[in-house]
Design a protein around this motif. Sequence first.
Motif, mmCIF file in Angstrom:
data_model
loop_
_atom_site.group_PDB
_atom_site.id
_atom_site.type_symbol
_atom_site.label_atom_id
_atom_site.label_comp_id
_atom_site.label_asym_id
_atom_site.label_seq_id
_atom_site.Cartn_x
_atom_site.Cartn_y
_atom_site.Cartn_z
ATOM 1 N N ASP A 13 0.825 -1.206 0.000
ATOM 2 C CA ASP A 13 0.000 0.000 0.000
ATOM 3 C C ASP A 13 0.862 1.261 0.000
ATOM 4 O O ASP A 13 0.590 2.214 -0.733
ATOM 5 C CB ASP A 13 -0.943 0.020 1.206
ATOM 6 C CG ASP A 13 -2.107 -0.939 1.065
ATOM 7 O OD1 ASP A 13 -2.210 -1.613 0.017
ATOM 8 O OD2 ASP A 13 -2.916 -1.028 2.008
ATOM 9 N N ASN A 16 2.629 1.599 -3.529
ATOM 10 C CA ASN A 16 1.699 2.032 -4.572
ATOM 11 C C ASN A 16 1.188 3.448 -4.335
ATOM 12 O O ASN A 16 0.928 4.179 -5.289
ATOM 13 C CB ASN A 16 0.541 1.048 -4.707
ATOM 14 C CG ASN A 16 0.963 -0.204 -5.436
ATOM 15 O OD1 ASN A 16 1.874 -0.179 -6.263
ATOM 16 N ND2 ASN A 16 0.313 -1.306 -5.133
ATOM 17 N N PRO A 67 -2.483 1.104 -9.861
ATOM 18 C CA PRO A 67 -2.444 0.383 -8.577
ATOM 19 C C PRO A 67 -2.954 1.225 -7.408
ATOM 20 O O PRO A 67 -3.621 0.703 -6.504
ATOM 21 C CB PRO A 67 -0.958 0.047 -8.405
ATOM 22 C CG PRO A 67 -0.393 0.068 -9.771
ATOM 23 C CD PRO A 67 -1.172 1.109 -10.507
ATOM 24 N N TRP A 68 -2.657 2.514 -7.428
ATOM 25 C CA TRP A 68 -3.141 3.404 -6.364
ATOM 26 C C TRP A 68 -4.659 3.545 -6.448
ATOM 27 O O TRP A 68 -5.354 3.571 -5.433
ATOM 28 C CB TRP A 68 -2.453 4.744 -6.460
ATOM 29 C CG TRP A 68 -2.692 5.658 -5.292
ATOM 30 C CD1 TRP A 68 -2.876 5.306 -3.982
ATOM 31 C CD2 TRP A 68 -2.767 7.072 -5.333
ATOM 32 N NE1 TRP A 68 -3.055 6.431 -3.210
ATOM 33 C CE2 TRP A 68 -2.984 7.528 -4.018
ATOM 34 C CE3 TRP A 68 -2.650 8.013 -6.352
ATOM 35 C CZ2 TRP A 68 -3.107 8.863 -3.704
ATOM 36 C CZ3 TRP A 68 -2.768 9.349 -6.022
ATOM 37 C CH2 TRP A 68 -2.991 9.767 -4.708
ATOM 38 N N LEU A 70 -6.666 1.290 -7.586
ATOM 39 C CA LEU A 70 -7.185 0.015 -7.087
ATOM 40 C C LEU A 70 -7.169 -0.002 -5.555
ATOM 41 O O LEU A 70 -8.122 -0.448 -4.922
ATOM 42 C CB LEU A 70 -6.331 -1.121 -7.653
ATOM 43 C CG LEU A 70 -6.810 -2.546 -7.486
ATOM 44 C CD1 LEU A 70 -8.160 -2.739 -8.162
ATOM 45 C CD2 LEU A 70 -5.797 -3.508 -8.083
ATOM 46 N N GLN A 71 -6.109 0.516 -4.979
ATOM 47 C CA GLN A 71 -5.973 0.558 -3.523
ATOM 48 C C GLN A 71 -7.024 1.450 -2.880
ATOM 49 O O GLN A 71 -7.604 1.096 -1.855
ATOM 50 C CB GLN A 71 -4.576 1.062 -3.167
ATOM 51 C CG GLN A 71 -4.351 1.294 -1.698
ATOM 52 C CD GLN A 71 -3.035 2.001 -1.439
ATOM 53 O OE1 GLN A 71 -2.270 2.285 -2.327
ATOM 54 N NE2 GLN A 71 -2.784 2.288 -0.187
ATOM 55 N N SER A 144 3.799 -1.806 -13.991
ATOM 56 C CA SER A 144 2.460 -1.440 -13.516
ATOM 57 C C SER A 144 1.564 -2.650 -13.323
ATOM 58 O O SER A 144 0.839 -2.733 -12.333
ATOM 59 C CB SER A 144 1.805 -0.462 -14.481
ATOM 60 O OG SER A 144 2.542 0.726 -14.538
ATOM 61 N N LEU A 147 2.680 -4.290 -10.165
ATOM 62 C CA LEU A 147 2.203 -3.563 -8.984
ATOM 63 C C LEU A 147 0.703 -3.764 -8.757
ATOM 64 O O LEU A 147 0.253 -3.865 -7.617
ATOM 65 C CB LEU A 147 2.524 -2.074 -9.127
ATOM 66 C CG LEU A 147 4.002 -1.691 -9.049
ATOM 67 C CD1 LEU A 147 4.201 -0.230 -9.420
ATOM 68 C CD2 LEU A 147 4.559 -1.982 -7.663
ATOM 69 N N MET A 148 -0.068 -3.828 -9.840
ATOM 70 C CA MET A 148 -1.509 -4.077 -9.688
ATOM 71 C C MET A 148 -1.763 -5.478 -9.148
ATOM 72 O O MET A 148 -2.683 -5.687 -8.343
ATOM 73 C CB MET A 148 -2.240 -3.877 -11.013
ATOM 74 C CG MET A 148 -2.487 -2.427 -11.338
ATOM 75 S SD MET A 148 -3.563 -2.195 -12.756
ATOM 76 C CE MET A 148 -2.380 -2.322 -14.081
ATOM 77 N N GLN A 151 -1.052 -5.358 -5.544
ATOM 78 C CA GLN A 151 -2.127 -4.643 -4.863
ATOM 79 C C GLN A 151 -3.372 -5.504 -4.740
ATOM 80 O O GLN A 151 -4.080 -5.449 -3.739
ATOM 81 C CB GLN A 151 -2.454 -3.335 -5.589
ATOM 82 C CG GLN A 151 -3.423 -2.451 -4.836
ATOM 83 C CD GLN A 151 -2.881 -2.004 -3.490
ATOM 84 O OE1 GLN A 151 -1.776 -1.502 -3.398
ATOM 85 N NE2 GLN A 151 -3.668 -2.188 -2.442
ATOM 86 N N SER A 152 -3.659 -6.328 -5.745
ATOM 87 C CA SER A 152 -4.840 -7.192 -5.656
ATOM 88 C C SER A 152 -4.660 -8.254 -4.568
ATOM 89 O O SER A 152 -5.623 -8.604 -3.889
ATOM 90 C CB SER A 152 -5.158 -7.828 -7.013
ATOM 91 O OG SER A 152 -4.120 -8.679 -7.430
#
Length: 168
Positions: A13, A16, A67-68, A70-71, A144, A147-148, A151-152
Amino acid sequence: MPRALVAYVQFVDGLNRRIGRFAMYLLYIIMAIMIWSMVTKAFHIPALWTLEMAQFTLVAYYMLGAPWALQTDVNVRMDLIYGRLSHKGQALTDVFTVFCLMFYLGVMLYGAFDSTVYSYEMNEKNPTAWRPVLWPIKTIITLSFGLMLLQSVSLLIRDVATLRGEKI
């Protein structure tokens, strides 16, 4: 939740969030490129690189910010049913749907990685007058997607914690 999972969520977190905050400022670079393009065209000396550079910067802006997004849960979602569920009901739904997202991101990461390696090995260039190399933007796209995916996994851990009545 185990400390390792909490540490993972906090690390991903934080990473991202920092990358997303950096990407947010790429919009100013896009504007500067477009202003430069406008000025050079006004003096009848158009720069060949401005359109492609603006496009590459826009891709970096979008992909590094994803990713941010998504977060922070600002992604588009159909709230017809989901919005009426309780917090735990939403978490349960997210636990199942995040696996679809992870599969999709895994496939995209695989394809992006292959494309980046090919681009680097072949010194692939865009077939335009400027002819920029493509591996830098493809590397950003691959990063990216990675990172996604991270994040998931973080979202999955958060949702499982919510179902257990814990908060991370």
